[in-house]
Enzyme design. Structure first.
Site, PDB file in Angstrom:
ATOM      1  N   GLY A  34      -0.257  15.864  27.152  1.00 12.92           N
ATOM      2  CA  GLY A  34      -1.136  14.592  27.387  1.00 12.92           C
ATOM      3  C   GLY A  34      -2.748  15.070  27.341  1.00 12.92           C
ATOM      4  N   ASP A  35      -3.216  16.075  27.053  1.00 16.36           N
ATOM      5  CA  ASP A  35      -4.770  16.417  26.794  1.00 16.36           C
ATOM      6  C   ASP A  35      -4.894  17.218  25.700  1.00 16.36           C
ATOM      7  OD1 ASP A  35      -7.216  16.470  27.759  1.00 16.36           O
ATOM      8  OD2 ASP A  35      -6.732  18.166  29.196  1.00 16.36           O
TER       9      ASP A  35
END
Length: 141
Positions: free
Chosen positions: A113-114
């Site tokens: 998610g990053d």
């Protein structure tokens, strides 16, 4: 109060957004969870040699400390600027990245998610290593 005064704030649910941000920040600060995420991602990609993740060293990790293998590579933005790779190499790196994202979303339902250039290394053998798995996403049916 903000939601009472603004229809936009009600529509966006500022309270829910703040709660989600706090949850994600708490998860990202848990180094044992990040180690688990790295292990799971590495397992999911065990048959994809073009993509790797740093290997955590569990005996040296705690809630506050993450120790992982050193990856010999450079950040993708720096690689593109300093090495000026050919269009063929740029295309190959893009394919590796797109295929990795599609696999995480559509096959594994476990998405890093990053993803940003600071968390992508290019290794000497032109593979991609994804760093910082403190935030992951699983879609719920």
């Amino acid at each position: 109060l903000l939601e009472a005064l603004s229809t936009t704030a009600r529509f966006c649910s500022v309270v829910d957004a703040c709660d989600e941000f706090a949850h994600n920040l708490s998860d990202q600060m848990n180094m044992l969870r990040e180690a688990e995420n790295l292990d799971r991602l590495a397992t999911n990609f065990r048959t994809i040699p073009q993509v790797s993740f740093p290997r955590p060293r569990p005996a040296l990790c705690s809630d506050d400390v993450l120790v992982e293998d050193y990856i010999d590579g450079i950040r993708i933005r720096e690689f593109l600027q300093t090495h000026q790779p050919s269009p063929a190499i740029r295309t190959e790196l893009a394919k590796i990245g797109v295929n990795a994202i599609c696999k995480m979303i559509f096959h594994d339902n476990f998405l890093h998610g990053d993803l940003h250039p600071g968390n992508l290394l290019v290794t000497k053998d032109l593979k991609i290593c994804l760093l910082d798995a403190g935030i992951v996403v699983e879609l719920k049916p």
